[in-house]
Design a protein around this motif. Structure first.
Motif, mmCIF file in Angstrom:
data_model
loop_
_atom_site.group_PDB
_atom_site.id
_atom_site.type_symbol
_atom_site.label_atom_id
_atom_site.label_comp_id
_atom_site.label_asym_id
_atom_site.label_seq_id
_atom_site.Cartn_x
_atom_site.Cartn_y
_atom_site.Cartn_z
ATOM 1 N N ILE A 26 33.623 44.628 51.601
ATOM 2 C CA ILE A 26 33.592 45.933 50.941
ATOM 3 C C ILE A 26 34.630 46.868 51.554
ATOM 4 N N MET A 27 34.754 46.772 52.876
ATOM 5 C CA MET A 27 35.720 47.668 53.517
ATOM 6 C C MET A 27 37.141 47.347 53.073
ATOM 7 N N ILE A 28 37.399 46.060 52.916
ATOM 8 C CA ILE A 28 38.727 45.676 52.443
ATOM 9 C C ILE A 28 38.870 45.974 50.947
ATOM 10 N N GLY A 29 37.801 45.621 50.226
ATOM 11 C CA GLY A 29 37.823 45.796 48.776
ATOM 12 C C GLY A 29 38.049 47.237 48.364
ATOM 13 N N ALA A 30 37.544 48.179 49.158
ATOM 14 C CA ALA A 30 37.717 49.587 48.821
ATOM 15 C C ALA A 30 39.196 49.925 48.732
ATOM 16 N N LEU A 31 39.978 49.315 49.631
ATOM 17 C CA LEU A 31 41.410 49.599 49.625
ATOM 18 C C LEU A 31 42.103 48.885 48.470
ATOM 19 N N PHE A 32 41.640 47.652 48.174
ATOM 20 C CA PHE A 32 42.196 46.970 47.002
ATOM 21 C C PHE A 32 41.965 47.821 45.763
ATOM 22 N N ALA A 33 40.762 48.382 45.688
ATOM 23 C CA ALA A 33 40.378 49.121 44.491
ATOM 24 C C ALA A 33 41.318 50.286 44.237
ATOM 25 N N LEU A 34 41.780 50.933 45.314
ATOM 26 C CA LEU A 34 42.671 52.083 45.124
ATOM 27 C C LEU A 34 43.954 51.678 44.418
ATOM 28 N N ALA A 35 44.602 50.644 44.968
ATOM 29 C CA ALA A 35 45.857 50.199 44.351
ATOM 30 C C ALA A 35 45.597 49.712 42.936
ATOM 31 N N ALA A 36 44.464 49.053 42.754
ATOM 32 C CA ALA A 36 44.151 48.529 41.430
ATOM 33 C C ALA A 36 43.934 49.671 40.447
ATOM 34 N N THR A 41 51.042 40.165 47.824
ATOM 35 C CA THR A 41 49.614 39.833 47.838
ATOM 36 C C THR A 41 48.787 41.012 47.340
ATOM 37 N N HIS A 42 49.206 42.213 47.734
ATOM 38 C CA HIS A 42 48.467 43.379 47.235
ATOM 39 C C HIS A 42 48.622 43.514 45.722
ATOM 40 N N SER A 43 49.821 43.219 45.243
ATOM 41 C CA SER A 43 50.033 43.300 43.795
ATOM 42 C C SER A 43 49.128 42.306 43.082
ATOM 43 N N ILE A 44 49.084 41.101 43.594
ATOM 44 C CA ILE A 44 48.268 40.080 42.932
ATOM 45 C C ILE A 44 46.805 40.517 42.895
ATOM 46 N N ARG A 45 46.343 41.021 44.023
ATOM 47 C CA ARG A 45 44.944 41.458 44.048
ATOM 48 C C ARG A 45 44.706 42.562 43.029
ATOM 49 N N ALA A 46 45.668 43.492 42.961
ATOM 50 C CA ALA A 46 45.491 44.577 41.990
ATOM 51 C C ALA A 46 45.378 44.010 40.582
ATOM 52 N N PHE A 47 46.199 43.013 40.287
ATOM 53 C CA PHE A 47 46.133 42.417 38.953
ATOM 54 C C PHE A 47 44.810 41.698 38.737
ATOM 55 N N VAL A 48 44.337 41.010 39.775
ATOM 56 C CA VAL A 48 43.035 40.335 39.646
ATOM 57 C C VAL A 48 41.974 41.353 39.270
ATOM 58 N N ILE A 49 41.984 42.455 40.008
ATOM 59 C CA ILE A 49 40.930 43.444 39.812
ATOM 60 C C ILE A 49 41.018 44.066 38.424
ATOM 61 N N VAL A 50 42.224 44.458 38.045
ATOM 62 C CA VAL A 50 42.353 45.113 36.737
ATOM 63 C C VAL A 50 42.007 44.138 35.617
ATOM 64 N N THR A 51 42.421 42.905 35.770
ATOM 65 C CA THR A 51 42.101 41.926 34.743
ATOM 66 C C THR A 51 40.590 41.741 34.639
ATOM 67 N N ALA A 52 39.947 41.737 35.788
ATOM 68 C CA ALA A 52 38.500 41.545 35.770
ATOM 69 C C ALA A 52 37.792 42.766 35.193
ATOM 70 N N LEU A 77 35.526 45.951 45.137
ATOM 71 C CA LEU A 77 34.587 45.618 46.198
ATOM 72 C C LEU A 77 34.144 44.171 46.079
ATOM 73 N N GLY A 78 33.873 43.754 44.845
ATOM 74 C CA GLY A 78 33.405 42.388 44.627
ATOM 75 C C GLY A 78 34.450 41.370 45.058
ATOM 76 N N ILE A 79 35.697 41.642 44.707
ATOM 77 C CA ILE A 79 36.732 40.683 45.068
ATOM 78 C C ILE A 79 36.947 40.663 46.575
ATOM 79 N N GLY A 80 36.841 41.838 47.195
ATOM 80 C CA GLY A 80 36.904 41.870 48.652
ATOM 81 C C GLY A 80 35.865 40.947 49.260
#
Lengths: 248, 345, 407, 303, 296
Positions: D26-36, D233-244, D258-261
């Motif tokens: 969750i702590m990591i995912g929170a940051l992914f979520a911002l970019a996403a 890698t951050h870009s890919i994660r952002a795409f994963v999240i937005v796609t989901a 958060l879930g992907i994190g």
């Protein structure tokens, strides 16, 4: 008159709780011209899309030449010989008329090896003939995207004929066309039906067009089948008049 | 074919044949140029002609490399032992083993890749636009990661093929001609394909797939066939590269998504998407640009390349061929009907 | 400081363009090198390049290379391999066929060396390399590849021995030691892993964790959590600079209590500078340390090398001179020695002279095995004690006692 | 295989580990979520798929890192990165993005990819290829026998991310510019008719995206490490999240982030950390496949 | 590729097996254009002024406009008086929508003037941006269909209509007035606009343009895609706006019959030029117009 080519039985379809079609049944006779009218929002387009495979239906059955097609996707239905045109015409705007026609060769009748051959002389000739048939022969080398909307509709119609369909579904063929062109188009539709033996199923908004064209007309309102009959019967049907013409 | 065209083709063919002898020092670069042409042409088969912009064609390159290597080695040694970090013993191949392995390996690479294309295509061709691009990119990245964790094939250590047995300069010319032959074959193949009904059908898919569907064109079948043809050639190119590079590893050499994987797309855009010559011209320009920047802008070459990509995509959208088509339509036999073009307004 | 390195790249490229004109007195021996100036190995690539350049200058200052009575200076053509193998291989081809170099200096990292070695071998170009330690380089039968450094399986093997000794001191069996290994998935680190596992096997130790780190590692907490659960006695980490930095940071953050932690690239990652006390008591393998008692006539002692280098490259003044630099200098020195002994510029003669190398340098003894790796120099293990790197093993070189267990 | 089973076994042997993994995730995912979220914004509003997203994150990280190197307090890095990246985002918009908005979707993908390559390399030339991080020097909180550790730095990072996200939500809901952005996203032509300067909206949106990414990067450099080439890698994660999560759905993006994190952490635990990137990509493919199957059920494709 | 074939004979081939369309049935848009050009009348500015009761509120003078390099309108003049309605009809591609775009500032104006107001109040608004047109010149544009914001509520849609107001509060007040006027919308104010029926959407589109209280309404194809009873509703609303609130209306309508029935003035446009101008009722009766555009 019992040779039914499209048989729709009890089709229902709703979008997010809004019922677009409720228990709609209708038949299209082989070799004839059948019309479907109804005011906007009456579920015409929904029914059309259900038949051509654009979305799944909630219940009922749709048969084409006896085969259940309600679960098939668009391309499989098209490959059975049940073709459609689009309301907002779809042609290949970057290509010229002849190229558009050649793309429309009946690929469904081709094997992969056939497809890997070049177009034959006969293909070109047929393309020219059909372009002439709709009056676009002189414009056949123009980029089709530069044709007017009405001409594009004619081209799309010619493309559909090139494809040698068994049955052709036309979605509002006269929408957005100048009224003067309409007479000619009706004439072409009738001749396609008579000379090429293509069954036509036409969805129309324009009463005048459909009355001139179809032998049998269905009228939808509020997603339900309201009436069916010959043009005269429909024109004089009080239910149709009420639903369709509103306050008039 | 007009006289001019025959002369043009003959000239290009002649240059192709004599190039490695005239510029022996540049043998490897010339071979790489052909590699770029191959991957650009094959990318354009799906990207330019069919409208499916794959960012994952590099998957076939990498897979081709590994298949070629595994088959070649597997014909003589146990691959797992050969690649093992502990693997003692110095390995050697006879000439016959080398060339048989190469022939079978490269062919196997092509075939295997086209099968892969069908399988992957079956799953990804339901995706459109950006989703297809990202999905295929994902496939390529994932494949690289998985191979890099697969010890049997060398994992992150990579894998080394035997060195070309004959004379060195001869070897260089040999690989040059392998690439050049493949390149010419791809070009002629594309030239023929785009003139068939099949070619028109994939153009139709590009311009309006829904309409193509509605006309009963076997869209999925044609898409799969196109991609698997492209994959076949990319796989072969990968196989040749494997032998040329001798040692390669998964992430940076084989499945090099952000290098060759993107370069092939840029080549096509630079030259002109959806044209026969575009990818060839684009690949040539790009390759030259790349070699020059990395000679004279040491350290900045990537910035220059990135800038080239941006500028090409943003400001030069139709590529060289598109530009020529606009400005010199008569070169392409297009007749401009003055009256018609006025009417269209 | 960063600006300086940027500047030095520019300067290097500019000087490359004009260098032909500027040198006079002595003739030139043209050497080629593909090195990582960009990409993920850029930092270490630049360390190595600086090492090469420093040595070339020192040799020049000392009168150049005397071959058959004539004086020569080295000139190196560098290309940027972008830290990518295929690029390196292409560049090697280019150096040999277009720039016509007859001798090569190695690139940075085992992976790049692996990609380039087949090319140099193919063209029979002698290459002295200083940064590719993977032993898989030396089982291919390469005859033109010479490495001044110790092979990578030795990097952390002595840590296993140390752990065994410590266990025995505690009255436990060496085989009871639990080892955890986390190495990057690249040729160099995989080799380290192989060496450690071999040694562990010798003692009958059990690896409880054996995982590979991804190449763009930024988080290894998943492994560290397992470390907490499985409580190994020895934790081995190898992943170039970023592996070291990430590991030290997260070990501190997650308060990992392992009696002994050993890793590579501590100096290159400047873990003491970045993480301070967190880095204490970590064991770091090194090819070379400035405290060692080696010396030679050109560079002086190891300590003098360090001082001299810092003077020439002020950007290093606040940190340790990494061993990557020292061994790069040593590689150039090996070339000088071989040329002088060969007494000829003929590359076959030079190759034979290289093969017969047996010399002492500030970097340690250099003598190549049949396979081309240096067998005259041991690896040393240093421990970070109060921010200082002190040699603790092998005992012959040890200047300080080992702090055990780590806290 | 044994290792995978062993790792799964650990989850049952020490159930507390599950908490640890989820918290880390969750702590990591929170940051992914911002970019996403930034990605979802530019994707939704101007139909630009920004592959340089991750590089904005990394650039933001370097802004903060540079400030710390020059003696500024680390927490100042977040607003500073926000502002600097806003400016960079604006310049990038004017030079590149404004010219790809009306173009086909692949153009923006590729143009931003070129941008990503450039940015990564420029960062490399400016700051070197070493991994960098900012050490806040805060303590770590330990729970459950030290098995669960929550570095205060990470806690602060998550809180800052939450504040930023909340700020953006409120901004989008209630400010005029926020409304204009939403209106433009839904129908740009209609927005123009109502006097909304969509060009300005686009520029603002893209700058805002860059700023959000920059702030996320400034947080990441405090709790993680950055390196010039980590952008992708951050870009890919952002795409994963937005796609989901789909576009224009902030709560969905946060949940998916958060879930992907968490999923990534589980994957890293079970299969080994070496598969972390593969896991992120596999998740992307999985999400695409699931959405595709959903679409097939309605006889359509994923556009 | 096809170029090779273009050398083929231009003479009509006798199509084997199929009828070849006779000249009388060949349908061609060019034909329509030709016929329209044939009936084009010599239109004087006086005539146009007279139609606008000699007090034009919106005047277009010698306008040349188009998109990019393409010129679509050639020297066009237009006059419409205050509280008058003008309907533009003509074949596809004649430039009807281009006129609306030009007035609102959406396309490129090569030369000519667009002015608003009469006599001394007359202002040149040729170069104003759409934004200024709406906020300063009191011109609002009502798009064809599907221009609502489906993800926003009806209320929010109306507020967006007042985006250019100085304070959000003013927009909300203006929206309330609209709600007072159209109770049908008020009933659904909290609903997402995406769930409205076709007629309600059109009502929302029109009323959203009223939030800024414009004087001139540019209406693009109000009847398109609507079922007949909603078409009547839309024209009733427009009629109300024109006659009760004194709005000036300039409209493009494909349904020429409906449009001319409604409008005071009708212009027939062909190929970017004015062919016929007259009172709406007169045009309806004009046999030539009828033949061309009304389907006989």
């Amino acid at each position: 008159m019992s040779d039914v080519i499209i048989d729709v039985q009890g089709v229902s379809k709703s979008f997010g709780g809004v019922k677009a079609n409720t228990n709609v049944s209708m038949q299209v006779e082989r070799g004839g011209i059948t019309g479907l009218i109804g005011p906007n929002g009456s579920g015409k387009t929904t029914l059309f899309n259900s038949i051509v495979g654009y979305h799944p239906i909630d219940g009922g059955s749709i048969k084409f030449e006896g085969q259940e097609i309600s679960k098939l996707p668009v391309q499989k239905i098209a490959r059975l010989g049940l073709l459609r045109t689009f309301q907002q015409t779809r042609i290949y705007g970057a290509m010229n008329g002849v190229e558009n026609m050649l793309i429309s060769l009946p690929h469904r009748k081709m094997s992969l090896l056939d497809a890997l051959k070049k177009n034959t002389r006969e293909d070109y000739e047929r393309a020219d003939q059909l372009l002439e048939f709709v009056g676009l022969y002189e414009k056949r080398f123009l980029k089709s995207g530069d044709l007017s909307f009405g001409q594009q509709k004619l081209l799309e119609f010619a493309m559909a004929l090139m494809n040698e369909p068994t049955c052709l579904l036309l979605d509002e063929p006269t929408a957005g066309i100048n009224p003067t062109l309409i007479n000619g188009l009706i004439d072409r539709l009738k001749r396609a039906n008579e000379e090429f033996g293509i069954t036509l199923f036409v969805i129309e908004h324009n009463m005048r067009v459909i009355m001139n064209l179809a032998e049998s007309i269905y009228c939808l309102a509020h997603g339900e089948m309201l009436a069916q009959g010959t043009p005269d019967e429909i024109q004089n049907d009080q239910k149709v008049i009420d639903a369709y013409l509103g306050a008039h | 074919m007009g006289n001019n065209k025959i002369i043009l083709y003959a000239a290009i063919l002649a240059i192709t044949v004599i190039a490695p002898f005239v510029f022996p020092a540049f043998g490897t670069q010339l071979a790489t140029l052909w590699l770029m042409i191959i991957v650009a042409l094959t990318w354009d088969m799906t990207g330019g002609q069919m409208g499916y912009n794959s960012l994952g064609n590099i998957f076939f390159y990498g897979t081709g490399m590994y298949v070629a290597a595994a088959v070649t080695i597997g014909m003589v040694y146990d691959v797992g032992e050969y690649t093992s970090a502990h693997g003692g013993g110095i390995t050697s191949f006879t000439d016959q083993q080398y060339f048989t392995g190469m022939f079978v390996g490269i062919l196997a690479a092509g075939v295997f890749c086209s099968v892969c294309a069908v399988v992957i295509g079956y799953l990804t061709f339901g995706l459109r636009g950006p989703y297809f691009a990202i999905g295929t990119l994902g496939v390529a990245i994932a494949a690289g990661e998985l191979v890099s964790n697969w010890d049997w094939i060398g994992g992150g250590q990579g894998i080394a093929l035997p060195v070309y047995p004959g004379d060195l300069d001869e070897g260089k010319v040999f690989f040059y001609f392998l690439f050049a032959l493949t390149g010419v074959a791809v070009f002629l193949f594309c030239r023929w394909l785009y003139q068939t009904r099949f070619g028109a059908a994939i153009n139709a898919i590009r311009d309006d797939e829904e309409k193509a569907d509605a006309m009963g064109i076997h869209t999925l079948r044609y898409k799969l066939v196109t991609w698997s043809m492209a994959a076949f050639f990319v796989g072969i190119a990968g196989g040749i590269s494997a032998f040329q590079l001798i040692h390669f590893e998964p992430l940076e050499t084989a499945y090099q998504t952000i290098n060759l994987g993107i370069f092939m797309v840029v080549c096509v855009l630079l030259g002109g998407k959806g044209t026969l010559w575009g990818p060839v011209i684009g690949a040539s320009l790009f390759h030259v640009f790349k070699e020059v920047t990395w000679n004279y802008f040491l350290g900045w070459q990537w910035v220059a390349l990135g800038a080239l990509i941006v500028v090409t995509v943003v400001y030069f959208k139709d590529g060289v061929m598109g530009y020529l088509l606009h400005t010199k339509p008569e070169w392409f036999g297009v007749k401009i009907d003055q009256k018609a073009s006025e009417e269209t307004s | 400081m960063k600006k300086l390195s940027l500047l030095s790249i520019l300067m290097a490229s500019v000087s490359l363009l004009f260098s032909q004109a500027s040198l006079a007195a002595c003739d030139e021996i043209h050497i080629g090198s593909a090195i990582s100036l960009t990409g993920k190995y850029a930092t270490n690539g630049i360390h190595a390049k600086n090492g090469y350049e420093y040595a070339i200058q020192k040799i020049k200052d000392a009168g150049g290379v005397m071959v058959d009575g004539k004086c020569y200076n080295f000139r190196v053509t560098y290309y940027d391999d972008e830290s990518k193998g295929d690029r390196g291989a292409t560049l090697a081809e280019r150096l040999i066929s277009q720039d016509k170099v007859q001798y090569m200096l190695g690139p940075y990292s085992s992976g790049l060396t692996k990609a380039i070695a087949p090319v140099t071998e193919k063209y029979q170009i002698p290459m002295v390399e200083a940064e590719g330690a993977s032993r898989s380089l030396f089982n291919k039968g390469y005859k033109y590849l010479f490495a001044v450094l110790s092979t990578s399986e030795q990097y952390l093997a002595s840590a296993v021995t140390l752990a065994a000794e410590m266990a025995e001191k505690q009255g436990k069996k060496a085989s009871s030691v639990k080892v955890a290994v986390a190495v990057e998935n690249d040729p160099f680190s995989l080799d380290i892993r192989a060496g450690v596992l071999d040694d562990a096997k010798k003692y009958g130790m059990k690896p409880v964790i054996d995982e590979q780190l991804p190449r763009d590692l930024s988080d290894m907490s998943a492994i560290l959590t397992k470390v907490k659960l499985l409580k190994p006695d020895l934790l081995i980490v190898s992943g170039h600079s970023k592996g070291a930095a990430t590991a030290v940071r997260q070990i501190g953050e997650q308060n990992i209590k392992v009696p002994m932690i050993a890793m590579t690239h501590c100096e290159a990652a400047d873990v003491t500078g970045k993480f301070g006390a967190t880095a204490n008591d970590i064991l770091c393998s090194t090819q070379w340390a400035e405290t060692l008692s080696y010396s030679d006539p050109i560079f002086g002692t190891a300590g003098e090398y360090e001082a001299g280098f810092k003077k020439a490259y002020p950007e290093y003044k606040d940190k340790k001179v990494p061993y990557q630099t020292a061994q790069a200098s040593a590689a150039v020195y090996v070339f000088k020695d071989a040329f002088e002994r060969a007494g000829s510029l003929d590359k076959e003669k030079v190759r034979d002279a290289l093969a017969a190398t047996d010399m002492q340098t500030f970097y340690g003894g250099i003598k190549f095995s049949e396979a081309g790796n240096n067998i005259a120099k041991p690896m040393v293990l240093r421990q970070i004690q109060n921010g200082e790197y002190n040699v603790v093993a092998p005992s012959a070189f040890a200047s300080h006692e080992l702090n055990w267990p780590r806290n | 295989m044994d290792q995978i089973l062993g790792n799964i076994g650990l989850l049952f042997e020490f159930p507390i580990v599950n908490f640890k993994i989820v918290i880390d995730g969750i702590m990591i995912g929170a940051l992914f979520a911002l970019a996403a979220y930034g990605l979802a914004l530019v994707w939704g509003v101007m139909n630009v798929k920004n592959l340089a997203q991750g590089d904005f994150v990394i650039a933001g990280g370097y802004v903060s890192w540079w400030l710390v190197q020059h003696g500024f307090p680390a927490l100042l890095g977040v607003p500073a990165a926000f502002i600097v990246m806003w400016g960079i985002g604006w310049v990038v918009y004017k030079l590149v993005i404004s010219r790809v908005i009306e173009r086909d979707l692949f153009t923006s993908l590729l143009a931003t990819f070129g941008l990503a390559i450039m940015m990564a390399q420029i960062l490399n030339l400016l700051f070197g290829s070493d991994t960098q991080s900012v050490d806040l020097g805060y303590e770590t909180l330990y729970f459950a026998d030290g098995l669960i550790d929550i570095p205060i730095a990470k806690l602060i990072g998550v809180i800052m991310a939450a504040i930023l996200a909340a700020g953006v939500i409120i901004f989008m809901k209630s400010s005029r510019m926020g409304q204009a952005i939403r209106a433009t996203a839904q129908d740009a032509r209609a927005a123009r008719v109502l006097g909304i300067d969509t060009e300005k909206v686009y520029a603002f949106t893209f700058s805002l995206n860059a700023a959000i990414c920059g702030a996320a990067g400034a947080i990441i450099v405090m709790v993680w490490v950055i390196q010039p080439f980590y952008g992708i890698t951050h870009s890919i994660r952002a795409f994963v999240i937005v796609t989901a999560a789909g576009l224009g759905n902030l709560p969905g993006v946060i949940a998916a982030g958060l879930g992907i994190g968490a999923l990534e952490q589980y994957g890293a635990h079970i299969f080994g950390i070496g598969y972390q990137q593969a896991i992120a990509v596999m998740l992307l493919l999985l999400v695409l496949l699931i959405r595709l199957i959903q679409q097939l059920r309605v006889r359509q494709v994923l556009k | 590729m096809s170029a090779e074939n273009s050398n083929g004979s231009e003479e009509k081939k006798k199509a084997g097996g199929y009828h070849v369309g006779g000249v009388e049935t060949v349908i061609s848009v060019d034909e329509v254009t030709r016929q329209a050009a044939a009936i084009a009348e010599d239109i004087t500015l006086d005539h146009l002024d007279a139609l606008a009761n000699n007090e034009p509120h919106v005047s277009i003078k010698n306008l040349v406009a188009g998109y990019g390099q393409m010129e679509i309108l050639h020297n066009l003049d237009l006059r419409v008086g205050k509280a008058q309605s003008l309907c533009l009809i003509g074949p596809n591609g004649a430039g009807k929508s281009t006129i609306l775009h030009a007035i609102f500032g959406f396309n490129r104006i090569f030369s000519g003037k667009i002015e608003i107001g009469t006599g001394s109040d007359m202002r040149d608004i040729t170069r104003l941006t759409p934004n200024q047109k709406l906020s300063q010149a009191g011109i609002a544009y009502i798009l064809q269909d599907k221009s609502i914001f489906p993800g926003m509520t009806v209320e929010e849609n109306l507020w967006m209509g007042g985006f250019l107001k100085d304070k959000p509060q003013e927009a909300k007040q203006a929206a309330e007035q609209v709600f007072d006027k159209y109770s049908r919308l008020a009933d659904r104010r909290k609903h997402k606009a995406g769930v409205l029926s076709g007629g309600e959407r059109r009502l929302l589109e029109i009323s959203r343009a009223l939030v800024m209280n414009p004087e001139v309404l540019l209406v693009d194809e109000p009847s398109i895609g609507l079922e007949p009873r909603f078409i009547d509703m839309v024209f009733e609303i427009l009629d109300d706006l024109q006659n009760k609130e004194g709005k000036t209306i300039i409209m493009v309508e494909q349904n020429a019959k409906k449009g001319l029935e409604f409008a005071d003035i009708g212009y027939v446009l062909v190929s970017g030029e004015l062919a016929i101008a007259g009172k709406g009722d007169d045009l309806l009766k004009n046999p030539k117009v009828g033949e061309l555009f009304l389907g006989g």
